[in-house]
Design an enzyme around this catalytic site. Structure first.
Site, PDB file in Angstrom:
ATOM      1  N   LYS A  34      57.025 -41.895 112.999  1.00  0.00           N
ATOM      2  CA  LYS A  34      55.871 -42.807 112.885  1.00  0.00           C
ATOM      3  C   LYS A  34      55.349 -42.814 111.453  1.00  0.00           C
ATOM      4  O   LYS A  34      54.325 -43.405 111.164  1.00  0.00           O
ATOM      5  CB  LYS A  34      54.755 -42.337 113.833  1.00  0.00           C
ATOM      6  CG  LYS A  34      55.107 -42.520 115.288  1.00  0.00           C
ATOM      7  CD  LYS A  34      53.949 -42.149 116.177  1.00  0.00           C
ATOM      8  CE  LYS A  34      54.273 -42.487 117.615  1.00  0.00           C
ATOM      9  NZ  LYS A  34      53.242 -42.045 118.534  1.00  0.00           N
ATOM     10  N   ASN A  35      56.069 -42.094 110.566  1.00  0.00           N
ATOM     11  CA  ASN A  35      55.651 -41.989 109.170  1.00  0.00           C
ATOM     12  C   ASN A  35      56.032 -43.279 108.433  1.00  0.00           C
ATOM     13  O   ASN A  35      57.209 -43.622 108.321  1.00  0.00           O
ATOM     14  CB  ASN A  35      56.364 -40.769 108.573  1.00  0.00           C
ATOM     15  CG  ASN A  35      56.066 -40.579 107.104  1.00  0.00           C
ATOM     16  OD1 ASN A  35      56.124 -41.517 106.320  1.00  0.00           O
ATOM     17  ND2 ASN A  35      55.755 -39.360 106.748  1.00  0.00           N
ATOM     18  N   LYS A  47      58.587 -43.097 105.534  1.00  0.00           N
ATOM     19  CA  LYS A  47      59.975 -42.924 105.988  1.00  0.00           C
ATOM     20  C   LYS A  47      60.497 -44.226 106.605  1.00  0.00           C
ATOM     21  O   LYS A  47      61.635 -44.619 106.366  1.00  0.00           O
ATOM     22  CB  LYS A  47      60.061 -41.803 107.033  1.00  0.00           C
ATOM     23  CG  LYS A  47      59.864 -40.407 106.457  1.00  0.00           C
ATOM     24  CD  LYS A  47      60.059 -39.361 107.547  1.00  0.00           C
ATOM     25  CE  LYS A  47      59.679 -37.975 107.066  1.00  0.00           C
ATOM     26  NZ  LYS A  47      59.734 -36.980 108.138  1.00  0.00           N
ATOM     27  N   ASP A  49      64.838 -33.990 110.186  1.00  0.00           N
ATOM     28  CA  ASP A  49      64.031 -32.769 110.174  1.00  0.00           C
ATOM     29  C   ASP A  49      64.174 -32.170 108.791  1.00  0.00           C
ATOM     30  O   ASP A  49      65.268 -32.181 108.222  1.00  0.00           O
ATOM     31  CB  ASP A  49      64.516 -31.791 111.255  1.00  0.00           C
ATOM     32  CG  ASP A  49      63.468 -30.722 111.515  1.00  0.00           C
ATOM     33  OD1 ASP A  49      62.279 -31.070 111.655  1.00  0.00           O
ATOM     34  OD2 ASP A  49      63.815 -29.530 111.546  1.00  0.00           O
ATOM     35  N   SER A  50      63.073 -31.696 108.241  1.00  0.00           N
ATOM     36  CA  SER A  50      63.162 -31.164 106.880  1.00  0.00           C
ATOM     37  C   SER A  50      62.236 -29.981 106.694  1.00  0.00           C
ATOM     38  O   SER A  50      61.389 -29.690 107.549  1.00  0.00           O
ATOM     39  CB  SER A  50      62.850 -32.270 105.867  1.00  0.00           C
ATOM     40  OG  SER A  50      61.599 -32.837 106.134  1.00  0.00           O
ATOM     41  N   TYR A  83      54.751 -28.757 100.409  1.00  0.00           N
ATOM     42  CA  TYR A  83      54.946 -27.727  99.383  1.00  0.00           C
ATOM     43  C   TYR A  83      55.198 -28.310  97.993  1.00  0.00           C
ATOM     44  O   TYR A  83      55.538 -27.560  97.071  1.00  0.00           O
ATOM     45  CB  TYR A  83      56.120 -26.828  99.785  1.00  0.00           C
ATOM     46  CG  TYR A  83      55.895 -26.091 101.095  1.00  0.00           C
ATOM     47  CD1 TYR A  83      55.271 -24.840 101.110  1.00  0.00           C
ATOM     48  CD2 TYR A  83      56.278 -26.639 102.314  1.00  0.00           C
ATOM     49  CE1 TYR A  83      55.052 -24.170 102.306  1.00  0.00           C
ATOM     50  CE2 TYR A  83      56.049 -25.975 103.515  1.00  0.00           C
ATOM     51  CZ  TYR A  83      55.441 -24.745 103.497  1.00  0.00           C
ATOM     52  OH  TYR A  83      55.209 -24.077 104.685  1.00  0.00           O
ATOM     53  N   ARG A 120      65.538 -35.766 100.830  1.00  0.00           N
ATOM     54  CA  ARG A 120      65.619 -36.902 101.749  1.00  0.00           C
ATOM     55  C   ARG A 120      66.525 -37.990 101.158  1.00  0.00           C
ATOM     56  O   ARG A 120      67.351 -38.574 101.835  1.00  0.00           O
ATOM     57  CB  ARG A 120      64.194 -37.429 101.995  1.00  0.00           C
ATOM     58  CG  ARG A 120      64.030 -38.209 103.261  1.00  0.00           C
ATOM     59  CD  ARG A 120      62.578 -38.300 103.681  1.00  0.00           C
ATOM     60  NE  ARG A 120      62.051 -37.026 104.126  1.00  0.00           N
ATOM     61  CZ  ARG A 120      61.165 -36.302 103.471  1.00  0.00           C
ATOM     62  NH1 ARG A 120      60.646 -36.718 102.350  1.00  0.00           N
ATOM     63  NH2 ARG A 120      60.779 -35.148 103.952  1.00  0.00           N
TER      64      ARG A 120
HETATM   65  P1  IMP Z   1      59.205 -33.103 108.347  1.00  0.00           P
HETATM   66  O1  IMP Z   1      60.382 -32.591 109.134  1.00  0.00           O
HETATM   67  O2  IMP Z   1      59.545 -34.202 107.411  1.00  0.00           O
HETATM   68  O3  IMP Z   1      58.027 -33.403 109.220  1.00  0.00           O
HETATM   69  O4  IMP Z   1      58.763 -31.884 107.405  1.00  0.00           O
HETATM   70  C1  IMP Z   1      58.329 -30.634 107.914  1.00  0.00           C
HETATM   71  C2  IMP Z   1      57.548 -29.876 106.863  1.00  0.00           C
HETATM   72  O5  IMP Z   1      58.422 -29.515 105.765  1.00  0.00           O
HETATM   73  C3  IMP Z   1      56.414 -30.656 106.222  1.00  0.00           C
HETATM   74  O6  IMP Z   1      55.228 -30.563 106.965  1.00  0.00           O
HETATM   75  C4  IMP Z   1      56.279 -29.958 104.854  1.00  0.00           C
HETATM   76  O7  IMP Z   1      55.535 -28.763 104.990  1.00  0.00           O
HETATM   77  C5  IMP Z   1      57.723 -29.583 104.534  1.00  0.00           C
HETATM   78  N1  IMP Z   1      58.362 -30.647 103.720  1.00  0.00           N
HETATM   79  C6  IMP Z   1      59.369 -31.483 104.112  1.00  0.00           C
HETATM   80  N2  IMP Z   1      59.691 -32.353 103.133  1.00  0.00           N
HETATM   81  C7  IMP Z   1      58.856 -32.069 102.105  1.00  0.00           C
HETATM   82  C8  IMP Z   1      58.689 -32.655 100.801  1.00  0.00           C
HETATM   83  O8  IMP Z   1      59.342 -33.637 100.384  1.00  0.00           O
HETATM   84  N3  IMP Z   1      57.728 -32.088 100.037  1.00  0.00           N
HETATM   85  C9  IMP Z   1      56.968 -31.043 100.444  1.00  0.00           C
HETATM   86  N4  IMP Z   1      57.071 -30.475 101.633  1.00  0.00           N
HETATM   87  C10 IMP Z   1      58.015 -30.986 102.473  1.00  0.00           C
END
Ligand code: IMP
Length: 200
Positions: free
Chosen positions: A9-10, A13, A70-71, A155, A182
């Site tokens: 929902k971002n 992205k 997922d990141s 971060y 990404r």
């Molecule tokens: P998501 O899977 O994209 O929701 O990321 C999970 C978490 O990883 C986020 O809440 C951040 O804490 C961290 N994270 C992921 N990508 C980034 C980035 O590009 N910059 C900083 N933190 C990130």
């Protein structure tokens, strides 16, 4: 593949993925378009497992191809933590500042050579009756001793990408997008889509 669900929902992205898939004539719908409100629990111990859980759960509900990501941040000295716990490292309320301070405390007194880390992004493309495919992008860097910069999220204020004397939070959105985990995962997905469309 003519239509694809993006499991997010971002809006940032959604925009990035829209641009990528437009090149291949693939129509993209997001969880915002679908008004999808189910909370999928990310119970995996790797980025791949979590991305697959999200993508495969939604495939079963809509019977359409689904892309999920997922990141997170892996720090070598912390055995890869915060890793899949990146969003909630300092607690369930997902507080970016608290997460940053927890990491800085854990690395206190460590030299720059011991502060190596990487952002990781895994994309999972799940399709009805096919095996899920994964594309992993990384961005190597060093954890700073204090937060620097106001841009980005998570971060970014404590992450110096290799070869830069600015943290990701001191870069513009465009600069970050050229080198990010990404972006690297999306380039791999784009290359894979290209080889598939050549074979057609
Ligand atoms: P998501 O899977 O994209 O929701 O990321 C999970 C978490 O990883 C986020 O809440 C951040 O804490 C961290 N994270 C992921 N990508 C980034 C980035 O590009 N910059 C900083 N933190 C990130």
């Amino acid at each position: 593949m003519e239509k694809l669900i993006i499991a997010t929902k971002n809006k940032g992205k959604i925009n990035d993925f829209n641009q990528l898939f437009k090149k291949f004539g693939i129509e993209v719908v997001s969880l915002l378009d679908l008004d999808y409100s189910n909370d999928i629990e990310e119970t995996g111990s790797t980025f791949e497992e979590n991305a697959a859980i999200k993508a495969e759960t939604i495939v079963k509900q809509f019977n359409l191809p689904v892309l999920a990501d997922d990141s997170g941040l892996e720090i070598d000295l912390l055995n890869g933590n915060p890793g899949v716990y990146s969003a909630r490292y300092a607690g369930e309320n997902k507080d970016d500042k608290a997460n940053i301070h927890k990491v800085l405390d854990e690395l206190k007194g460590q030299s720059f050579s011991n502060r190596t880390a990487r952002f990781v992004c895994v994309l999972a493309l799940a399709q009805p009756n096919k095996s899920t495919i994964f594309k992993r992008g990384t961005c190597e860097g060093i954890i700073s001793e204090s937060p620097q910069g106001e841009n980005g999220f998570g971060y970014d204020p404590i992450f110096y990408p290799v070869g830069f004397s600015r943290t990701m939070a001191q870069m513009t959105h465009e600069q970050k997008n050229e080198i990010s985990h990404r972006k690297n995962a999306m380039t791999k997905l784009e290359n894979w889509l290209n080889t598939k469309s050549e074979r057609r």
